[in-house]
Motif scaffolding. Structure first.
Motif, PDB file in Angstrom:
ATOM      1  N   GLU A 100      -5.694  -5.100   8.608  1.00  0.00           N
ATOM      2  CA  GLU A 100      -4.781  -4.241   8.898  1.00  0.00           C
ATOM      3  C   GLU A 100      -4.448  -3.362  10.010  1.00  0.00           C
ATOM      4  O   GLU A 100      -4.848  -4.161  11.071  1.00  0.00           O
ATOM      5  N   GLU A 103       0.645  -1.456   0.004  1.00  0.00           N
ATOM      6  CA  GLU A 103       0.250  -0.223   0.568  1.00  0.00           C
ATOM      7  C   GLU A 103       0.572   0.890   0.223  1.00  0.00           C
ATOM      8  O   GLU A 103       1.982   1.583   0.582  1.00  0.00           O
ATOM      9  N   LYS A 155     -11.179  -4.076   3.418  1.00  0.00           N
ATOM     10  CA  LYS A 155     -10.057  -3.964   4.624  1.00  0.00           C
ATOM     11  C   LYS A 155     -10.942  -3.848   5.969  1.00  0.00           C
ATOM     12  O   LYS A 155     -11.027  -2.965   6.174  1.00  0.00           O
ATOM     13  N   GLU A 200      -8.197   2.385  -2.559  1.00  0.00           N
ATOM     14  CA  GLU A 200      -8.573   2.114  -1.557  1.00  0.00           C
ATOM     15  C   GLU A 200      -9.851   3.033  -1.556  1.00  0.00           C
ATOM     16  O   GLU A 200      -9.381   4.325  -1.110  1.00  0.00           O
ATOM     17  N   ASN A 233      -4.817   4.858  -1.962  1.00  0.00           N
ATOM     18  CA  ASN A 233      -6.010   5.517  -1.657  1.00  0.00           C
ATOM     19  C   ASN A 233      -6.475   6.337  -1.816  1.00  0.00           C
ATOM     20  O   ASN A 233      -5.217   7.158  -2.627  1.00  0.00           O
ATOM     21  N   ASP A 249     -11.418   0.297   2.276  1.00  0.00           N
ATOM     22  CA  ASP A 249     -10.333   0.359   3.579  1.00  0.00           C
ATOM     23  C   ASP A 249     -11.338   0.947   4.566  1.00  0.00           C
ATOM     24  O   ASP A 249     -12.858   1.535   4.666  1.00  0.00           O
TER      25      ASP A 249
END
Ligand code: C2E
Ligand code: MG
Ligand code: MG
Ligand code: MG
Length: 282
Positions: free
Chosen positions: A237, A59, A201, A150, A118, A180
């Protein structure tokens, strides 16, 4: 009422504007200068397959390092970037830079490696977002099937029809979508089913609860089951210790990221990390 008047090319704000507003404006100018001066960089946090501990992807995470060496945390400057609209330019740079890094890692032999980026709500709502995405893919020659975007659950909850259309357009490019911080919002399950997403996630908050109490793993467990039932991939995560990793693996969570495996690192460190952790590629 707040009053602004011109003085020496700068706006000075009356005290009514409040210290908070002045601070935001100051941060906004500082951020714009920092972006122009290349003080923004990307760090990459590896993601692993929990069962094999083999690298899966990374990421990309924004970093702002000031000339004095100190870091401004993303949670402080990203809201400013969103509020000022700077996130449009910065976000484009993030996607292009992460795509270029993906291409570089593929050239090193890491051909199954994925890159997650992101995307903020403000970027996502921008009318040219999909055009920008296509342009970034074309310019960098990054393979779309290895790029994941995300979006947060709060984005996922807004204006269902617009969102569903946007996701369909993104799917057409071949890029995948992850939700996310999943579990922190309140999106309904029937709504989630209508969205063309590929991955959930599990938020760090639920991962840290896993080993805290008897019922601590119930939300993580629910997300894993939900993902399975909907045919989605799952990434946990913020995995910080081995016990959390083992519980997640036992729950059937396929992928994870967190300090246990690696902190976010520089591109150079990522290439080295991959060379030592990847049993298959060079
Ligand atoms: P996120 O996307 O949920 O990213 C995960 C955050 O958790 C990152 O914080 C990461 O450094 C941190 N983290 C990872 N593993 C662990 C762990 O084991 N323990 C703990 N305590 N923390 C861990 P970071 O880098 O500070 O980023 C914060 C948030 O800022 C991100 O949350 C994301 O929402 C946002 N952000 C970062 N980069 C970008 C970007 O390029 N664009 C946009 N729009 N937002 C970004
Ligand atoms: Mg993220
Ligand atoms: Mg997250
Ligand atoms: Mg977060």
């Amino acid at each position: 009422r707040a009053k602004a008047h011109q003085r020496g090319g700068h706006f000075t704000f009356s005290r009514a504007m409040g210290a908070e507003m002045r601070e935001r404006v100051r941060m906004m100018h500082a951020l714009r200068a920092a972006f122009a001066n290349k003080e923004l960089t990307l760090a990459y946090q590896p993601q692993v397959n929990l069962a094999t501990r083999q690298p899966m992807g990374a990421e990309a995470l924004l970093r702002w390092q000031r000339p004095d060496g100190s870091f401004v945390p993303p949670d402080r400057f990203i809201p400013i970037a969103e509020y000022s609209g700077l996130i449009i330019e910065i976000g484009q740079w993030v996607i292009e830079t992460a795509c270029a890094e993906l291409v570089r890692l593929r050239a090193l032999g890491h051909r199954a490696f994925t890159m997650s980026v992101n995307v903020s709500q403000v970027q996502f709502r921008h009318p040219y977002f999909v055009d920008m995405l296509r342009g970034a893919l074309a310019r960098t020659q990054a393979p779309p099937e290895y790029l994941h975007l995300e979006i947060t659950e709060s984005v996922a909850m807004e204006e269902p029809d617009t969102l569903i259309r946007m996701l369909a357009q993104i799917k057409e490019t071949g890029v995948s979508i992850a939700i996310d911080d999943f579990g922190t919002g309140f999106s309904s399950l029937s709504y989630l089913q209508r969205l063309q997403v590929d991955c959930l996630k599990i938020d760090r908050a639920f991962v840290s609860e896993i080993t805290e109490s008897a019922r601590g793993s119930s939300i993580a467990e629910m997300v894993v089951q939900l993902g399975r039932n909907l045919g989605l991939s799952i990434v946990a995560e913020g995995v910080e210790d081995e016990r959390q990793a083992q519980v997640l693996e036992a729950l059937g969570c396929p992928y994870a990221q967190g300090y246990l495996f690696s902190r976010p690192i520089t591109p150079q460190q990522l290439a080295e990390w991959l060379a030592t952790h990847n049993a298959h590629a060079a």
